[in-house]
Design a protein around this motif. Structure first.
Motif, PDB file in Angstrom:
ATOM      1  N   LYS A  13      -7.499  18.310   7.202  1.00 29.69           N
ATOM      2  CA  LYS A  13      -6.651  17.786   8.266  1.00 29.69           C
ATOM      3  C   LYS A  13      -5.585  16.897   7.651  1.00 29.69           C
ATOM      4  N   SER A  14      -4.323  17.262   7.833  1.00 36.13           N
ATOM      5  CA  SER A  14      -3.219  16.453   7.321  1.00 36.13           C
ATOM      6  C   SER A  14      -2.977  15.290   8.277  1.00 36.13           C
ATOM      7  N   ARG A  15      -2.917  14.093   7.702  1.00 34.13           N
ATOM      8  CA  ARG A  15      -2.746  12.911   8.557  1.00 34.13           C
ATOM      9  C   ARG A  15      -2.079  11.798   7.761  1.00 34.13           C
ATOM     10  N   TYR A  16      -1.143  11.139   8.383  1.00 32.75           N
ATOM     11  CA  TYR A  16      -0.451  10.005   7.766  1.00 32.75           C
ATOM     12  C   TYR A  16      -0.971   8.703   8.371  1.00 32.75           C
ATOM     13  N   GLU A  17      -1.243   7.713   7.535  1.00 30.14           N
ATOM     14  CA  GLU A  17      -1.700   6.402   8.003  1.00 30.14           C
ATOM     15  C   GLU A  17      -1.013   5.316   7.184  1.00 30.14           C
ATOM     16  N   SER A  18      -0.817   4.170   7.799  1.00 31.58           N
ATOM     17  CA  SER A  18      -0.304   3.000   7.078  1.00 31.58           C
ATOM     18  C   SER A  18      -1.018   1.759   7.590  1.00 31.58           C
ATOM     19  N   ASN A  19      -1.337   0.852   6.709  1.00 28.95           N
ATOM     20  CA  ASN A  19      -1.974  -0.398   7.110  1.00 28.95           C
ATOM     21  C   ASN A  19      -1.778  -1.446   6.019  1.00 28.95           C
ATOM     22  N   THR A  20      -2.285  -2.639   6.267  1.00 27.14           N
ATOM     23  CA  THR A  20      -2.187  -3.757   5.329  1.00 27.14           C
ATOM     24  C   THR A  20      -3.580  -4.128   4.864  1.00 27.14           C
TER      25      THR A  20
ATOM     26  N   GLU B 189       0.254   3.215   2.300  1.00 32.31           N
ATOM     27  CA  GLU B 189       0.516   4.432   3.049  1.00 32.31           C
ATOM     28  C   GLU B 189      -0.321   5.547   2.447  1.00 32.31           C
ATOM     29  N   THR B 190      -0.992   6.310   3.287  1.00 37.66           N
ATOM     30  CA  THR B 190      -1.808   7.429   2.801  1.00 37.66           C
ATOM     31  C   THR B 190      -1.450   8.689   3.572  1.00 37.66           C
ATOM     32  N   TRP B 191      -1.483   9.799   2.831  1.00 47.25           N
ATOM     33  CA  TRP B 191      -1.306  11.116   3.407  1.00 47.25           C
ATOM     34  C   TRP B 191      -2.572  11.904   3.120  1.00 47.25           C
ATOM     35  N   LYS B 192      -3.472  11.898   4.073  1.00 47.64           N
ATOM     36  CA  LYS B 192      -4.763  12.557   3.875  1.00 47.64           C
ATOM     37  C   LYS B 192      -4.627  14.054   4.100  1.00 47.64           C
ATOM     38  N   GLU B 193      -5.240  14.825   3.195  1.00 47.71           N
ATOM     39  CA  GLU B 193      -5.264  16.272   3.343  1.00 47.71           C
ATOM     40  C   GLU B 193      -6.670  16.788   3.615  1.00 47.71           C
ATOM     41  N   ALA B 194      -7.676  16.134   3.013  1.00 50.43           N
ATOM     42  CA  ALA B 194      -9.044  16.631   3.177  1.00 50.43           C
ATOM     43  C   ALA B 194     -10.031  15.498   2.920  1.00 50.43           C
ATOM     44  N   GLU B 195     -11.180  15.612   3.582  1.00 48.29           N
ATOM     45  CA  GLU B 195     -12.315  14.736   3.300  1.00 48.29           C
ATOM     46  C   GLU B 195     -13.499  15.622   2.940  1.00 48.29           C
ATOM     47  N   ILE B 196     -14.165  15.245   1.843  1.00 40.83           N
ATOM     48  CA  ILE B 196     -15.299  16.031   1.357  1.00 40.83           C
ATOM     49  C   ILE B 196     -16.504  15.108   1.232  1.00 40.83           C
ATOM     50  N   THR B 197     -17.607  15.499   1.827  1.00 41.08           N
ATOM     51  CA  THR B 197     -18.823  14.687   1.801  1.00 41.08           C
ATOM     52  C   THR B 197     -20.006  15.539   1.359  1.00 41.08           C
ATOM     53  N   PHE B 198     -20.967  14.883   0.737  1.00 44.71           N
ATOM     54  CA  PHE B 198     -22.226  15.535   0.391  1.00 44.71           C
ATOM     55  C   PHE B 198     -23.321  14.479   0.388  1.00 44.71           C
ATOM     56  N   SER B 199     -24.543  14.905   0.534  1.00 47.39           N
ATOM     57  CA  SER B 199     -25.671  13.978   0.619  1.00 47.39           C
ATOM     58  C   SER B 199     -26.193  13.636  -0.776  1.00 47.39           C
ATOM     59  N   LYS B 200     -26.549  12.397  -0.961  1.00 48.25           N
ATOM     60  CA  LYS B 200     -27.137  11.953  -2.233  1.00 48.25           C
ATOM     61  C   LYS B 200     -28.412  12.728  -2.547  1.00 48.25           C
TER      62      LYS B 200
ATOM     63  N   GLY C 148      -5.510  13.618  -1.187  1.00 49.70           N
ATOM     64  CA  GLY C 148      -4.147  13.630  -0.679  1.00 49.70           C
ATOM     65  C   GLY C 148      -3.227  12.859  -1.596  1.00 49.70           C
ATOM     66  N   LYS C 149      -2.345  12.051  -1.009  1.00 46.83           N
ATOM     67  CA  LYS C 149      -1.422  11.204  -1.760  1.00 46.83           C
ATOM     68  C   LYS C 149      -1.415   9.815  -1.110  1.00 46.83           C
ATOM     69  N   ALA C 150      -0.987   8.812  -1.885  1.00 49.50           N
ATOM     70  CA  ALA C 150      -0.947   7.452  -1.337  1.00 49.50           C
ATOM     71  C   ALA C 150       0.075   6.617  -2.068  1.00 49.50           C
ATOM     72  N   SER C 151       0.511   5.558  -1.405  1.00 53.53           N
ATOM     73  CA  SER C 151       1.459   4.622  -1.990  1.00 53.53           C
ATOM     74  C   SER C 151       1.051   3.205  -1.614  1.00 53.53           C
ATOM     75  N   ILE C 152       1.085   2.292  -2.582  1.00 54.92           N
ATOM     76  CA  ILE C 152       0.722   0.894  -2.329  1.00 54.92           C
ATOM     77  C   ILE C 152       1.882   0.003  -2.752  1.00 54.92           C
TER      78      ILE C 152
ATOM     79  N   SER D 206       7.229  -8.037  -2.315  1.00 52.39           N
ATOM     80  CA  SER D 206       7.882  -6.880  -1.722  1.00 52.39           C
ATOM     81  C   SER D 206       8.408  -5.893  -2.750  1.00 52.39           C
ATOM     82  N   ARG D 207       7.790  -5.841  -3.889  1.00 54.40           N
ATOM     83  CA  ARG D 207       8.161  -4.857  -4.900  1.00 54.40           C
ATOM     84  C   ARG D 207       7.221  -3.656  -4.813  1.00 54.40           C
ATOM     85  N   ASN D 208       7.757  -2.487  -5.005  1.00 52.11           N
ATOM     86  CA  ASN D 208       6.940  -1.286  -4.941  1.00 52.11           C
ATOM     87  C   ASN D 208       6.109  -1.157  -6.207  1.00 52.11           C
ATOM     88  N   LEU D 209       4.799  -0.992  -6.065  1.00 50.94           N
ATOM     89  CA  LEU D 209       3.917  -0.907  -7.215  1.00 50.94           C
ATOM     90  C   LEU D 209       3.670   0.525  -7.658  1.00 50.94           C
TER      91      LEU D 209
END
Length: 606
Positions: free
Chosen positions: A57-64, A119-130, A177-181, A225-228
């Motif tokens: 699932k493609s999804r864009y999110e941003s938070n602090t 900022e994150t651009w999620k493309e997929a989440e993958i889970t498995f059991s321990k 996916g991809k992300a920016s901080i 406020s500098r891009n890392l």
């Protein structure tokens, strides 16, 4: 397009992503020299493919995000979402490739270390059991080989090499996916000079080098406020393109487990033993008790009080704090059955003609019982922020006591001397344990007996000395039934000075004792400046003490040490053979919620 058509389109893609994931991500992760997470090359585990769940699932999110200390910064920049890994454990930090500072963070002095927008651009989440992954044969062999090293230091070094090869941790929930901080601001502590000392974890970083992970973050700047990062949404042409999954990067690690969690129970326990035991439970209770009729104070350590489910696998250490400087107390641990330990406290008073008598006063006494339960934690990611101390603890039994005492050479206690290389510097505690569950009531009745037990450590003989006295033996034959002595066991531990926080208070202090003016059989360490500095300032904390002596081979310097509000009370039973003694101490800070009760509890002795 209907839901069925979307499902039909995604299903084959999920299978492709699952196969790609199995092939490329049966690996652990580690922090590199710049403290960025990277995947290691060696496979640590094998999957059960059907258990792997893929959500596309493609999804864009941003938070602090706000970071309160430096390990928090590293984890959040690396998008490690599991809070368990941010507790700043001494040896866990070591296995993650991060060193710990010598001070625990003071939350009231650092409100906020830094703030970032992400900022994150999620493309997929993958889970498995321990439960559906198993370690590779190569990992099992390398851990087994590491545990076969000669001593604890070498074993730990070998385990560190295992984590470099297979990674420090793995995650059962990964986000791709991809992300920016971007760093918004950095706020220092209220006292700039104390920030380093007040930070829970001090990271080893090389700020001159750039590092990159899925977040493409580097550490070249801390300006506001500098891009890392070097990644922005406008330059990405592949967001929403499911065919580009081979170029996805990990932008979130969740449900974190250490690599050693993959091992079976036997290897896990052996590994945990190498890493050292910790304080599983601690408490302090002030009790008003009437010692009339020679009855001892019985203090049960049931599960409701200690929250320790299996005390039979643990070791218990005790100190008695008294406000009365004219009396002394003995104590030992009594196992009424395998899972029920109790602290048994006897009051010892002086009688004319230098005959000791136990519990002959009808006066009430206030005593504070300090105790800790030491053992192996269940998990590798346990929280040591509260008790940041590593202990090497053991039990020893099957010895024969002659003349009611025995010296147990440290060399006879398996691994003890090898594990604690700095015995002369660290705190050594010991406790006598009596298993009355295997004794008949006719042989030993603790409500009527006048037998007391005690221990100390002999530095000159490198041995733990354990002794028993019948304090009401008027003929001074000190007869104790041998069957009672055969049920004795020694609990002994030492603080690992290499793995514990150096600011956690423990060690040894030289002490000079003086005889009392009116109570010639009691010696005091009240005026000793060393004692005043350590004990008087920490009397509200949980204080555990033991004697370490320089004594002849046939030691007869037997006696009991109690903590007093002014210092140390020493009650001898044999002839004093040396003044060259030290007090080993361990001070465990307790807040009000840790205390069982701050007010004296009255007990009638029933």
């Amino acid at each position: 397009m209907g839901y069925g058509s979307i499902f039909d389109k995604l299903k084959p893609k999920e299978n492709l992503v699952r196969s790609w994931f199995i092939e490329n991500y049966a690996h652990g992760f580690k922090f590199n020299e710049n403290n960025f997470v990277e995947k290691v090359n060696n496979k640590a585990f094998e999957f059960t493919p059907k258990d792997i769940k893929v959500y596309l699932k493609s999804r864009y999110e941003s938070n602090t995000i706000k970071c309160s200390h430096e390990l928090d910064v590293i984890c959040k920049k690396n998008r490690i979402l599991d809070a368990k890994i941010r507790v700043g454990l001494p040896w866990l930090s070591t296995f993650l490739g991060i060193t710990h500072d010598t001070e625990i963070q003071k939350s009231n002095s650092i409100e906020k270390l830094s703030e970032y927008s992400i900022e994150t651009w999620k493309e997929a989440e993958i889970t498995f059991s321990k439960s559906h992954v198993k370690p590779t044969r190569e990992l099992i062999k390398d851990v087994t080989d590491a545990l076969s090293e000669i001593n604890t230091y070498e074993k730990i070094q070998a385990l560190l090499r295992v984590t470099k090869k297979y990674g420090s941790f793995y995650a059962c929930h990964l986000i791709f996916g991809k992300a920016s901080i971007k760093e918004k601001e950095q706020i220092s502590s209220s006292n700039e000079n104390s920030r380093s000392a007040n930070t829970r974890v001090q990271l080893e970083t090389n700020s001159g080098k750039e590092g990159s992970i899925g977040l493409n973050v580097d550490k070249k700047t801390t300006n506001k406020s500098r891009n890392l990062d070097s990644y922005s949404r406008s330059t990405n042409k592949n967001i929403g393109d499911l065919d580009d999954y081979a170029n996805w990067e990990i932008i979130g690690h969740d449900q974190i487990h250490l690599i050693f969690d993959l091992l079976d129970d036997d290897l896990r326990k052996k590994t945990l033993d190498v890493l050292g035991h910790r304080i599983l439970s601690a408490g302090s209770e002030l009790i008003n008790f009437d010692f009339k009729n020679s009855r001892p104070l019985i203090y049960p350590l049931e599960t409701t009080r200690t929250h320790v489910e299996d005390a039979s696998r643990c070791h218990i250490f005790v100190s008695i704090v008294t406000q009365n400087d004219k009396e002394a107390f003995s104590w030992h641990i009594d196992y009424v059955d395998e899972y029920t330990p109790e602290i048994v406290v006897y009051r010892i008073r002086h009688k004319k003609k230098s005959i000791f008598r136990a519990n002959q006063s009808i006066d009430n006494c206030s005593v504070k019982i300090n105790w800790i339960i030491v053992g192996q934690p269940k998990e590798f990611d346990f929280d040591m922020v509260k008790y940041p101390v590593i202990l090497r603890s053991y039990n020893y039994n099957g010895f024969n006591i002659e003349n009611n005492f025995i010296q147990i050479p440290i060399s006879q206690i398996q691994n003890f001397e090898e594990d604690i290389q700095k015995l002369q510097e660290t705190c050594i505690l010991s406790t006598c344990v009596l298993e009355t569950g295997s004794l008949s009531k006719n042989l030993y009745n603790r409500n009527k007996t006048s037998i007391i037990f005690g221990t100390h450590y002999s530095r000159s003989n490198k041995a733990a000395c354990m002794f028993a006295y019948n304090v009401n033996d008027n003929d001074k034959k000190n007869f104790i039934d041998e069957k009672i002595l055969q049920n004795l066991k020694l609990h002994i531990c030492a603080v690992d000075v290499d793995l514990s926080y150096k600011t956690f208070k423990f060690g040894q202090i030289p002490i000079k004792l003086r005889a009392g003016d009116k109570t010639k059989n009691i010696y005091y360490g009240f005026e000793d400046p060393n004692i005043k500095k350590v004990f008087s300032e920490n009397i509200e904390s949980l204080i555990l003490v033991n004697q370490t002596l320089l004594c002849p081979k046939n030691c007869n310097d037997h006696g009991l040490v109690n903590v007093n509000t002014h210092g140390i009370i020493y009650r001898p039973f044999g002839l004093q053979c040396t003044d060259e003694r030290k007090i080993a101490y361990l001070i465990v800070p307790l807040n009000n919620s840790s205390l069982i009760d701050n007010q004296p509890i009255s007990r009638n002795g029933n």
